[in-house]
Design a protein around this motif. Structure first.
Motif, PDB file in Angstrom:
ATOM      1  N   ALA B 278       0.819  -1.213   0.000  1.00 30.25           N
ATOM      2  CA  ALA B 278       0.000   0.000   0.000  1.00 30.25           C
ATOM      3  C   ALA B 278       0.852   1.263   0.000  1.00 30.25           C
ATOM      4  CB  ALA B 278      -0.932  -0.002   1.208  1.00 30.25           C
ATOM      5  N   VAL B 279       2.113   1.123   0.397  1.00 28.30           N
ATOM      6  CA  VAL B 279       2.969   2.305   0.393  1.00 28.30           C
ATOM      7  C   VAL B 279       3.441   2.550  -1.036  1.00 28.30           C
ATOM      8  CG1 VAL B 279       5.034   3.357   1.309  1.00 28.30           C
ATOM      9  CG2 VAL B 279       3.714   1.813   2.716  1.00 28.30           C
ATOM     10  N   ASN B 280       3.098   3.717  -1.514  1.00 25.95           N
ATOM     11  CA  ASN B 280       3.420   4.073  -2.880  1.00 25.95           C
ATOM     12  C   ASN B 280       4.919   3.979  -3.140  1.00 25.95           C
ATOM     13  OD1 ASN B 280       3.595   5.385  -5.373  1.00 25.95           O
ATOM     14  ND2 ASN B 280       1.701   6.493  -4.878  1.00 25.95           N
ATOM     15  N   TRP B 281       5.283   3.444  -4.293  1.00 27.02           N
ATOM     16  CA  TRP B 281       6.695   3.309  -4.644  1.00 27.02           C
ATOM     17  C   TRP B 281       7.365   4.677  -4.641  1.00 27.02           C
ATOM     18  CZ3 TRP B 281      10.624   0.608  -4.190  1.00 27.02           C
ATOM     19  CH2 TRP B 281      11.726   0.680  -5.035  1.00 27.02           C
ATOM     20  N   GLY B 282       6.599   5.704  -5.021  1.00 34.34           N
ATOM     21  CA  GLY B 282       7.126   7.071  -5.045  1.00 34.34           C
ATOM     22  C   GLY B 282       7.664   7.514  -3.699  1.00 34.34           C
ATOM     23  N   GLN B 283       7.096   6.957  -2.636  1.00 35.31           N
ATOM     24  CA  GLN B 283       7.547   7.335  -1.294  1.00 35.31           C
ATOM     25  C   GLN B 283       9.006   6.939  -1.075  1.00 35.31           C
ATOM     26  OE1 GLN B 283       5.939   8.865   1.291  1.00 35.31           O
ATOM     27  NE2 GLN B 283       4.187   9.306  -0.022  1.00 35.31           N
ATOM     28  N   SER B 284       9.338   5.684  -1.465  1.00 38.03           N
ATOM     29  CA  SER B 284      10.733   5.293  -1.257  1.00 38.03           C
ATOM     30  C   SER B 284      11.639   6.038  -2.214  1.00 38.03           C
ATOM     31  CB  SER B 284      10.926   3.790  -1.387  1.00 38.03           C
ATOM     32  OG  SER B 284       9.780   3.150  -1.770  1.00 38.03           O
ATOM     33  N   LYS B 293      19.502   6.968   3.252  1.00 30.23           N
ATOM     34  CA  LYS B 293      20.013   5.664   2.842  1.00 30.23           C
ATOM     35  C   LYS B 293      18.838   4.717   2.710  1.00 30.23           C
ATOM     36  CE  LYS B 293      23.133   5.400   6.116  1.00 30.23           C
ATOM     37  NZ  LYS B 293      24.194   4.997   7.010  1.00 30.23           N
ATOM     38  N   ARG B 294      19.070   3.576   2.027  1.00 31.12           N
ATOM     39  CA  ARG B 294      17.988   2.636   1.811  1.00 31.12           C
ATOM     40  C   ARG B 294      17.390   2.162   3.149  1.00 31.12           C
ATOM     41  NH1 ARG B 294      15.756   0.237  -2.424  1.00 31.12           N
ATOM     42  NH2 ARG B 294      17.089   1.115  -4.016  1.00 31.12           N
ATOM     43  N   SER B 295      18.282   1.908   4.112  1.00 33.67           N
ATOM     44  CA  SER B 295      17.793   1.429   5.405  1.00 33.67           C
ATOM     45  C   SER B 295      16.987   2.524   6.104  1.00 33.67           C
ATOM     46  CB  SER B 295      18.954   0.992   6.281  1.00 33.67           C
ATOM     47  OG  SER B 295      19.782   2.093   6.549  1.00 33.67           O
ATOM     48  N   GLN B 296      17.474   3.774   5.939  1.00 30.20           N
ATOM     49  CA  GLN B 296      16.751   4.889   6.557  1.00 30.20           C
ATOM     50  C   GLN B 296      15.386   5.082   5.909  1.00 30.20           C
ATOM     51  OE1 GLN B 296      19.729   7.891   6.024  1.00 30.20           O
ATOM     52  NE2 GLN B 296      19.918   8.195   8.239  1.00 30.20           N
ATOM     53  N   LEU B 298      13.595   2.908   4.558  1.00 28.22           N
ATOM     54  CA  LEU B 298      12.720   1.837   5.029  1.00 28.22           C
ATOM     55  C   LEU B 298      12.208   2.158   6.425  1.00 28.22           C
ATOM     56  CD1 LEU B 298      12.082  -0.732   3.450  1.00 28.22           C
ATOM     57  CD2 LEU B 298      13.626  -1.959   4.970  1.00 28.22           C
ATOM     58  N   ARG B 299      13.137   2.578   7.293  1.00 28.63           N
ATOM     59  CA  ARG B 299      12.806   2.744   8.703  1.00 28.63           C
ATOM     60  C   ARG B 299      11.978   4.005   8.941  1.00 28.63           C
ATOM     61  NH1 ARG B 299      15.871   4.831  12.949  1.00 28.63           N
ATOM     62  NH2 ARG B 299      17.547   5.281  11.489  1.00 28.63           N
ATOM     63  N   LEU B 300      12.318   5.070   8.213  1.00 26.39           N
ATOM     64  CA  LEU B 300      11.677   6.348   8.512  1.00 26.39           C
ATOM     65  C   LEU B 300      10.488   6.648   7.611  1.00 26.39           C
ATOM     66  CD1 LEU B 300      14.934   8.414   8.975  1.00 26.39           C
ATOM     67  CD2 LEU B 300      13.435   7.554  10.753  1.00 26.39           C
ATOM     68  N   VAL B 301      10.461   6.051   6.420  1.00 27.55           N
ATOM     69  CA  VAL B 301       9.406   6.425   5.474  1.00 27.55           C
ATOM     70  C   VAL B 301       8.441   5.275   5.188  1.00 27.55           C
ATOM     71  CG1 VAL B 301       8.931   7.246   3.152  1.00 27.55           C
ATOM     72  CG2 VAL B 301      10.882   8.141   4.421  1.00 27.55           C
ATOM     73  N   VAL B 302       8.992   4.138   4.796  1.00 27.25           N
ATOM     74  CA  VAL B 302       8.107   3.061   4.330  1.00 27.25           C
ATOM     75  C   VAL B 302       7.389   2.371   5.493  1.00 27.25           C
ATOM     76  CG1 VAL B 302       7.982   0.893   3.081  1.00 27.25           C
ATOM     77  CG2 VAL B 302       9.479   2.709   2.272  1.00 27.25           C
ATOM     78  N   ILE B 303       8.180   1.937   6.498  1.00 18.55           N
ATOM     79  CA  ILE B 303       7.559   1.144   7.569  1.00 18.55           C
ATOM     80  C   ILE B 303       6.505   1.928   8.353  1.00 18.55           C
ATOM     81  CG2 ILE B 303       8.046  -0.055   9.744  1.00 18.55           C
ATOM     82  CD1 ILE B 303      10.490  -1.220   8.428  1.00 18.55           C
ATOM     83  N   PRO B 304       6.770   3.200   8.715  1.00 18.62           N
ATOM     84  CA  PRO B 304       5.702   3.915   9.442  1.00 18.62           C
ATOM     85  C   PRO B 304       4.404   3.993   8.650  1.00 18.62           C
ATOM     86  CG  PRO B 304       7.757   5.119   9.574  1.00 18.62           C
ATOM     87  CD  PRO B 304       7.987   4.002   8.618  1.00 18.62           C
TER      88      PRO B 304
END
Lengths: 372, 385
Positions: B278-284, B293-296, B298-304
């Protein structure tokens, strides 16, 4: 002098690593060391589960036999002979053997109606649906229960197997649908008392496990009725299941009602339609169409939950399978596992087919909205 | 214009309809109550909650608190409630871990892994839970060898009487280790708040994962070492015909846990998958463009954002699991539905009181969770302008 090319270059073949079987493998399974590791791990899991399962279910299985002897062999796999011998019981329970044709007729007509209803191209689906909802249950009741037209009465305590599973699930659904629609309308009503009652009803049923509802239906329902009045157990369970699933159905329908834009209500009001006519003619046809997938999912849940009637002493498919484990003639190490595998196969096939259907309907509904 | 008929006045009609509905419901309740009173008098069944103080007189195979046959029904209720909470709690933990793993595997770029996860989901969510519970209990666990030939891994033993695990036994000084751990937790919370404040003030990111982990493990560890390691494991021993000592997980609990977590994990996996999708690809992409960074990202944008979608249905799965733990009634794991709504109901005959209490417990668990859920939803809801 021009630096741009006037003719096309001949197309080059894609690199080997992106083409054909090896290319596909490389992209999907071995794109990086980590991925390769994952693939190997997955292969290991498959190797761990699939061969023993196949051995058990097919290659080492015992297919024929009159009793446990055949299944007692060392390393024998599934004891399908048990299922073959007890098949009648699994389908009909203890239903009088000479009267089983009546059940067959009900099953076949039901399947036929369902097939007609599911297909898009059937002419006159509306009439078939009305027949299936209003006439078919009566015919089914007369045929199954008997006592009319010279048919012998078959006590519901003799019913069992797949028959009970289907009776509970289908009746539960058919009764729950109208009740659920009314409750959903009540929950969205502007009249506070109706809203309050609907909310209480819905949340009460949704908050308790079905098992306690079944206990209630089998132990408490007789206390609720005037002394002397008593239903048979199947009917009590049916009432419990129907009331229980109507609460879930109400929530599904409410989802559909909420998805209908305000404009539809306003337009209906502007046309001078009252509450009921607006809902029956404008709102509900749209809302119910939207929630077909949700309804199918609720039905899948209900279908799986029918197994619980076993706990209050009815013999549905699972109950009939289970009760036959105690047959000393078939006591073998793999009897139980085989019985469960058979029941699981039937439930799985039905539920999987329904969930595929629901996904297909969902896709089709989405196409409609995408075009707008 | 003629005068409106009174039943056509919408205000009066609304009141009338509501009054009628309430009257019907009240009438129904009264009717039922009268019948119940009548029936109870006829059947000579006691009523009221006095029975909770009577001696129960039956044993329970798994008790988390002290209980004996001379305990009261009230005590039996507590024991069974704790057993329900135990199986629900453990089941939720296991199902969440398994579900998240499979949900992520379902989205794996590795074709085989994705298909394997999809197969798992399709198989287990389409087979009735009760069937799975009975399968594990009757076809698997009671087919295991006896204690003499039990399977074992290190000091853990599995046989038809259950799973035997080494039991941790705390010695006197262990209390201090617990205290150190509590202190460390408090210190971590303090640290986190302080770092948050600093981040808001200066913009320097608050990164304290490692110090925190160090604190959480180090502080109790140090105390543990200083107190002379006040903890030993009691290893189950085979004596005579059976194992003694250690922690025994009864097969009923094992079967219930296996089935509940495997079944629910299939649903959780689907929830996790749809949440991540459901998280738009544009977000990442946007996060990467901002230099995270990719991990950031994920942690700060995608997972929340995924959690916002995941948590409401996840909670309802947890509630389903809790309600489904009542299927234990089919295999005599001593929880609410089997001990209280089963044995106690049969012994006392007070169906109404017993079932009311049982349903009340499940209902309150549900309502409290729903309340917390609504509060959480209100907190994380998108603020639209």
């Amino acid at each position: 002098m021009s630096f741009s090319r006037a003719t096309y270059l001949p197309a080059r073949r894609p690199p080997v690593s992106r083409e054909g079987v090896s290319g596909w493998l490389r992209q999907n399974l071995f794109s990086s060391p980590g991925n390769t590791l994952l693939t190997l791990f997955a292969l290991y899991i498959i190797w761990l589960t699939l061969p023993p399962l196949l051995d058990w279910a097919l290659f080492d299985a015992v297919w024929r036999g009159e009793g446990r002897e055949a299944c007692l062999a060392e390393d024998a796999g599934a004891c399908w002979a048990f299922v073959v011998a007890k098949f009648g019981q699994f389908i009909y329970g203890r239903y009088t053997i000479t009267e089983r044709w009546r059940v067959d007729i009900v099953f076949i007509t039901g399947a036929l109606l369902l097939a007609l209803l599911l297909s898009e191209r059937t002419p006159g689906r509306r009439f078939i649906a009305a027949f299936a909802l209003f006439v078919y249950p009566l015919i089914a009741y007369v045929l199954l229960n008997g006592g009319m037209f010279g048919l012998e009465v078959v006590e519901t305590s003799l019913w069992g197997g797949l028959l009970v599973t289907l009776v509970v699930a289908v009746t539960g659904m058919v009764v729950a649908l109208p009740l659920g629609i009314l409750l959903a309308l009540g929950r969205r009503s502007e009249l506070p008392a109706l809203r309050f009652l609907s909310v209480i009803y819905i949340e009460l049923w949704r908050g308790v496990p079905l098992i306690t509802v079944l206990f209630m239906a089998s132990v408490m329902l007789p206390l609720f009725l005037p002394p002397g009045v008593n239903f048979d157990k199947l009917l009590r369970v049916l009432i419990g299941v129907a009331l229980f699933s109507s609460a879930y159905m109400a929530e599904v329908v409410r989802g559909g009602l909420q998805a209908i834009p305000r404009g539809q209500y306003e337009a209906a009001a502007a046309l001078g339609l009252g509450y009921w006519r607006a809902h029956v003619l404008i709102i509900l046809p749209q809302a119910l169409r939207l929630v077909i997938p949700g309804m199918v999912n609720t039905f899948i849940g209900l279908f799986k939950d029918t197994t619980l009637v076993m706990v209050v002493g009815l013999f549905d498919l699972l109950g009939s399978v289970q009760v036959n484990f105690s047959d000393a003639n078939w006591a073998a190490p793999q009897t139980a596992a085989t019985g469960y595998a058979f029941a699981a196969l039937i439930f799985w096939t039905a539920c999987f087919a329904m969930s595929r259907y629901s996904i297909r309907v969902e896709r089709r509904l989405n196409i409609g909205t995408r075009r707008e | 214009m003629g005068k409106k008929a009174i039943w056509n006045d919408p205000r009066i009609r609304d009141w009338g309809v509501q009054f009628l509905a309430l009257l019907l419901v009240a009438g129904f309740i009264l009717y039922v109550t009268f019948n119940v009173v009548d029936n109870l008098a006829r059947l000579n069944v006691a009523s009221g909650f006095g029975f909770l103080g009577h001696t129960a007189g039956f044993g329970i195979s798994q008790t988390l608190i002290e209980y004996s046959e001379s305990s009261t029904y009230g005590r039996a209720f507590l024991v069974s409630l704790l057993n329900t909470l135990l199986v629900a709690g453990l089941g939720i933990i296991l199902a969440t871990i398994l579900g998240f793993l499979i949900g992520v595997a379902r989205l794996s770029r590795n074709w085989l892994v994705a298909k394997l996860a999809a197969t798992y989901i399709e198989i287990f969510r389409n087979i009735p839970l009760l069937l799975q519970i009975l399968f594990w209990y009757i076809a698997v666990l009671s087919n295991l060898p006896g204690p003499r030939r039990s399977f074992h891994l290190a000091d853990m033993f599995l046989n038809k009487r259950g799973l035997y695990l080494p039991a941790p036994v705390a010695e006197p000084g262990f209390l201090w280790v617990g205290a150190a751990f509590l202190l460390a937790v408090m210190a971590c919370i303090f640290l986190r708040v302080a770092l948050r404040r600093r981040q808001e003030r200066t913009g320097r990111p608050a990164r304290a994962l490692w110090p925190m982990l160090g604190l959480l493990i180090g502080a109790p560890g140090l105390v543990f070492w200083m107190m002379g390691m006040p903890l030993h494991f009691e290893i189950p021993e085979f004596r005579g015909f059976n194992f003694t000592g250690g922690l025994r997980v009864i097969p009923e609990l094992l079967a219930l846990l296996l089935a509940l977590s495997i079944y629910t994990a299939a649903f959780i996996a689907e929830i996790v998958r749809s949440g991540i999708q459901a998280v738009n690809w544009g977000q990442s992409e946007a996060a990467l463009a901002l230099g995270l960074k990719r991990s950031q990202s994920l942690r700060l944008v995608v997972i929340p954002q995924a959690l916002r979608v995941i948590i409401p249905p996840l909670t309802s799965q947890y509630l389903n699991l809790t309600k489904n733990s009542s299927l234990a009634a089919a295999l005599a794991y001593p929880e609410l539905a089997s001990v209280f709504a089963g044995t106690v109901l049969n012994q006392t005959g007070q169906a109404i009181e017993v079932l009311a209490i049982t349903m009340g417990v499940y209902l309150s668990i549900n309502l409290i969770t729903a309340l917390l859920m609504n509060m959480y939803n209100a907190r994380i809801a998108l603020v639209e302008r």
